[in-house]
Design a protein around this motif. Structure first.
Motif, mmCIF file in Angstrom:
data_model
loop_
_atom_site.group_PDB
_atom_site.id
_atom_site.type_symbol
_atom_site.label_atom_id
_atom_site.label_comp_id
_atom_site.label_asym_id
_atom_site.label_seq_id
_atom_site.Cartn_x
_atom_site.Cartn_y
_atom_site.Cartn_z
ATOM 1 N N LEU A 1 0.829 -1.211 0.000
ATOM 2 C CA LEU A 1 0.000 0.000 0.000
ATOM 3 C C LEU A 1 0.862 1.259 0.000
ATOM 4 C CD1 LEU A 1 -2.856 -1.036 2.482
ATOM 5 C CD2 LEU A 1 -2.933 -0.988 -0.020
ATOM 6 N N ASP A 2 1.960 1.243 0.765
ATOM 7 C CA ASP A 2 2.862 2.399 0.804
ATOM 8 C C ASP A 2 3.493 2.668 -0.559
ATOM 9 O OD1 ASP A 2 2.338 2.806 3.480
ATOM 10 O OD2 ASP A 2 4.227 1.924 4.200
ATOM 11 N N ARG A 3 3.658 1.636 -1.355
ATOM 12 C CA ARG A 3 4.243 1.792 -2.687
ATOM 13 C C ARG A 3 3.189 2.132 -3.737
ATOM 14 N NH1 ARG A 3 8.454 -3.065 -3.434
ATOM 15 N NH2 ARG A 3 8.835 -1.956 -5.387
ATOM 16 N N GLY A 4 1.939 2.286 -3.295
ATOM 17 C CA GLY A 4 0.880 2.650 -4.225
ATOM 18 C C GLY A 4 0.320 1.475 -4.997
ATOM 19 N N VAL A 5 0.535 0.268 -4.499
ATOM 20 C CA VAL A 5 0.025 -0.950 -5.142
ATOM 21 C C VAL A 5 -1.309 -1.312 -4.501
ATOM 22 C CG1 VAL A 5 0.459 -3.412 -5.547
ATOM 23 C CG2 VAL A 5 2.353 -1.779 -5.628
ATOM 24 N N THR A 6 -2.302 -1.604 -5.326
ATOM 25 C CA THR A 6 -3.599 -2.062 -4.826
ATOM 26 C C THR A 6 -3.545 -3.570 -4.682
ATOM 27 O OG1 THR A 6 -4.736 -0.264 -5.961
ATOM 28 C CG2 THR A 6 -6.075 -2.170 -5.327
ATOM 29 N N LEU A 7 -3.992 -4.068 -3.541
ATOM 30 C CA LEU A 7 -4.065 -5.503 -3.303
ATOM 31 C C LEU A 7 -5.511 -5.925 -3.467
ATOM 32 C CD1 LEU A 7 -2.839 -8.206 -2.366
ATOM 33 C CD2 LEU A 7 -3.289 -7.461 -0.009
ATOM 34 N N ASP A 8 -5.760 -6.874 -4.364
ATOM 35 C CA ASP A 8 -7.114 -7.370 -4.614
ATOM 36 C C ASP A 8 -7.156 -8.842 -4.229
ATOM 37 O OD1 ASP A 8 -9.515 -8.403 -5.887
ATOM 38 O OD2 ASP A 8 -9.572 -6.509 -6.988
ATOM 39 N N VAL A 9 -7.881 -9.145 -3.161
ATOM 40 C CA VAL A 9 -7.996 -10.508 -2.658
ATOM 41 C C VAL A 9 -9.324 -11.084 -3.128
ATOM 42 C CG1 VAL A 9 -8.043 -11.976 -0.601
ATOM 43 C CG2 VAL A 9 -6.606 -9.926 -0.633
ATOM 44 N N ARG A 10 -9.274 -12.243 -3.779
ATOM 45 C CA ARG A 10 -10.482 -12.884 -4.284
ATOM 46 C C ARG A 10 -11.505 -13.008 -3.151
ATOM 47 N NH1 ARG A 10 -11.607 -18.016 -3.776
ATOM 48 N NH2 ARG A 10 -13.345 -18.842 -4.940
ATOM 49 N N GLY A 11 -12.707 -12.551 -3.406
ATOM 50 C CA GLY A 11 -13.778 -12.620 -2.416
ATOM 51 C C GLY A 11 -13.859 -11.405 -1.511
ATOM 52 N N LEU A 12 -12.758 -10.652 -1.410
ATOM 53 C CA LEU A 12 -12.749 -9.441 -0.577
ATOM 54 C C LEU A 12 -12.731 -8.178 -1.437
ATOM 55 C CD1 LEU A 12 -10.103 -10.275 2.171
ATOM 56 C CD2 LEU A 12 -12.590 -10.309 2.382
ATOM 57 N N GLY A 13 -12.095 -8.264 -2.582
ATOM 58 C CA GLY A 13 -11.944 -7.096 -3.437
ATOM 59 C C GLY A 13 -10.714 -6.305 -3.072
ATOM 60 N N PRO A 14 -10.625 -5.092 -3.578
ATOM 61 C CA PRO A 14 -9.440 -4.256 -3.316
ATOM 62 C C PRO A 14 -9.319 -3.891 -1.837
ATOM 63 C CG PRO A 14 -10.733 -3.386 -5.148
ATOM 64 C CD PRO A 14 -11.554 -4.461 -4.508
ATOM 65 N N ILE A 15 -8.103 -3.971 -1.329
ATOM 66 C CA ILE A 15 -7.818 -3.631 0.064
ATOM 67 C C ILE A 15 -7.207 -2.238 0.087
ATOM 68 C CG2 ILE A 15 -6.457 -4.231 2.097
ATOM 69 C CD1 ILE A 15 -8.549 -6.346 1.441
ATOM 70 N N GLY A 16 -7.766 -1.379 0.901
ATOM 71 C CA GLY A 16 -7.243 -0.025 1.035
ATOM 72 C C GLY A 16 -6.868 0.265 2.470
ATOM 73 N N ARG A 17 -6.537 1.491 2.724
ATOM 74 C CA ARG A 17 -6.188 1.928 4.081
ATOM 75 C C ARG A 17 -7.426 1.900 4.973
ATOM 76 N NH1 ARG A 17 -1.027 2.139 4.593
ATOM 77 N NH2 ARG A 17 0.143 3.183 2.979
ATOM 78 N N GLY A 18 -7.217 1.951 6.261
ATOM 79 C CA GLY A 18 -8.319 2.019 7.211
ATOM 80 C C GLY A 18 -9.008 0.687 7.391
ATOM 81 N N VAL A 19 -10.264 0.599 6.962
ATOM 82 C CA VAL A 19 -11.075 -0.607 7.155
ATOM 83 C C VAL A 19 -10.431 -1.796 6.454
ATOM 84 C CG1 VAL A 19 -13.309 -1.675 6.715
ATOM 85 C CG2 VAL A 19 -13.201 0.687 7.485
ATOM 86 N N GLY A 20 -9.870 -1.575 5.268
ATOM 87 C CA GLY A 20 -9.201 -2.652 4.542
ATOM 88 C C GLY A 20 -8.063 -3.247 5.340
ATOM 89 N N GLU A 21 -7.280 -2.385 5.981
ATOM 90 C CA GLU A 21 -6.168 -2.862 6.807
ATOM 91 C C GLU A 21 -6.682 -3.602 8.046
ATOM 92 O OE1 GLU A 21 -2.370 -0.082 6.358
ATOM 93 O OE2 GLU A 21 -4.170 1.029 6.971
ATOM 94 N N LEU A 22 -7.802 -3.171 8.575
ATOM 95 C CA LEU A 22 -8.400 -3.863 9.713
ATOM 96 C C LEU A 22 -8.827 -5.266 9.316
ATOM 97 C CD1 LEU A 22 -9.433 -3.873 12.631
ATOM 98 C CD2 LEU A 22 -11.561 -2.883 11.774
ATOM 99 N N ILE A 23 -9.447 -5.396 8.157
ATOM 100 C CA ILE A 23 -9.865 -6.708 7.663
ATOM 101 C C ILE A 23 -8.643 -7.602 7.458
ATOM 102 C CG2 ILE A 23 -10.868 -7.901 5.657
ATOM 103 C CD1 ILE A 23 -12.804 -5.484 5.455
ATOM 104 N N VAL A 24 -7.593 -7.027 6.884
ATOM 105 C CA VAL A 24 -6.355 -7.779 6.684
ATOM 106 C C VAL A 24 -5.808 -8.260 8.023
ATOM 107 C CG1 VAL A 24 -3.916 -7.549 6.034
ATOM 108 C CG2 VAL A 24 -5.703 -6.765 4.488
ATOM 109 N N ALA A 25 -5.821 -7.401 9.033
ATOM 110 C CA ALA A 25 -5.293 -7.773 10.344
ATOM 111 C C ALA A 25 -6.052 -8.964 10.915
ATOM 112 C CB ALA A 25 -5.357 -6.584 11.299
ATOM 113 N N VAL A 26 -7.367 -8.937 10.821
ATOM 114 C CA VAL A 26 -8.184 -10.035 11.360
ATOM 115 C C VAL A 26 -7.931 -11.325 10.573
ATOM 116 C CG1 VAL A 26 -10.551 -10.856 11.679
ATOM 117 C CG2 VAL A 26 -9.953 -8.513 12.301
ATOM 118 N N LEU A 27 -7.953 -11.233 9.240
ATOM 119 C CA LEU A 27 -7.754 -12.428 8.420
ATOM 120 C C LEU A 27 -6.335 -12.972 8.555
ATOM 121 C CD1 LEU A 27 -9.759 -11.455 5.224
ATOM 122 C CD2 LEU A 27 -10.433 -13.031 7.044
#
Length: 191
Positions: free
Chosen positions: A84-110
């Motif tokens: 994310l810091d490098r400006g790359v979008t992470l797209d996880v199948r079933g979750l979609g694009p991961i962004g800052r904030g809520v996306g990072e929270l979801i990543v932390a839990v998963l």
């Protein structure tokens, strides 16, 4: 802006085909690590290391599941943050694009769930080894019917060592006679 896919499987007898099929293809580049544990830090895997060297701002990285990035919660979170810091979008199948904030929270839990699963896998493996050892001690066979815990011995070590000594054979001659590797000859003869 490149569309990039990353695949990982833990053992050599698994393939990335199912992940590739599920993500659908159409990628500009694909990177993979086959036979590499999720416990290995992402940056230390050859395929993922090459991916990190390749990605640029504006790229999108597609993965089949978050645990394909790893099974260590802190490493997965650090990897996602690095992307994310490098400006790359992470797209996880079933979750979609991961962004800052809520996306990072979801990543932390998963990521924590993937880490817990790794611990459960380790516990199941340890329990299986304990059961095998107990059965081996009690019956002479493991709970799966094997006569030893490890790989079956190619030959009796004392027989190999005695044959080599009696015939004044070289390591190569011993390897060829018994059909075993140089390392096995060395191990058997050292004992």
């Amino acid at each position: 802006m490149s569309r990039i896919a990353y695949y990982r499987v833990s053992t050599g007898d698994q393939t990335i085909d199912a992940q590739r099929h599920a993500l659908g293809g159409g990628f500009d580049r694909e990177f993979s690590d086959e036979g590499v544990s999720g416990a290995t830090a992402a940056a230390d895997r050859p395929g993922f290391g090459a991916l990190l060297s390749y990605v640029r701002e504006g790229d999108t990285l597609y993965v089949y599941a978050l645990d394909r990035l790893g099974r260590d919660a802190l490493d997965v979170q650090a990897t996602v943050r690095r992307l994310l810091d490098r400006g790359v979008t992470l797209d996880v199948r079933g979750l979609g694009p991961i962004g800052r904030g809520v996306g990072e929270l979801i990543v932390a839990v998963l990521a924590q769930m993937a880490d817990m699963e790794r611990q459960r896998i380790r516990e199941r493996c340890d329990a299986g080894r304990d059961a095998a050892r107990a059965a081996l001690a009690a019956t002479g066979r493991t709970h799966r019917g094997k006569v030893s815990m490890g790989r079956p011995k190619a030959h009796d070590a004392s027989t190999v060592a005695a044959w080599r000594k009696d015939n004044a054979a070289t390591v190569r001659q011993t390897m060829e006679h018994f059909g075993i590797s140089k390392a096995t000859v060395a191990r058997y003869c050292a004992a």
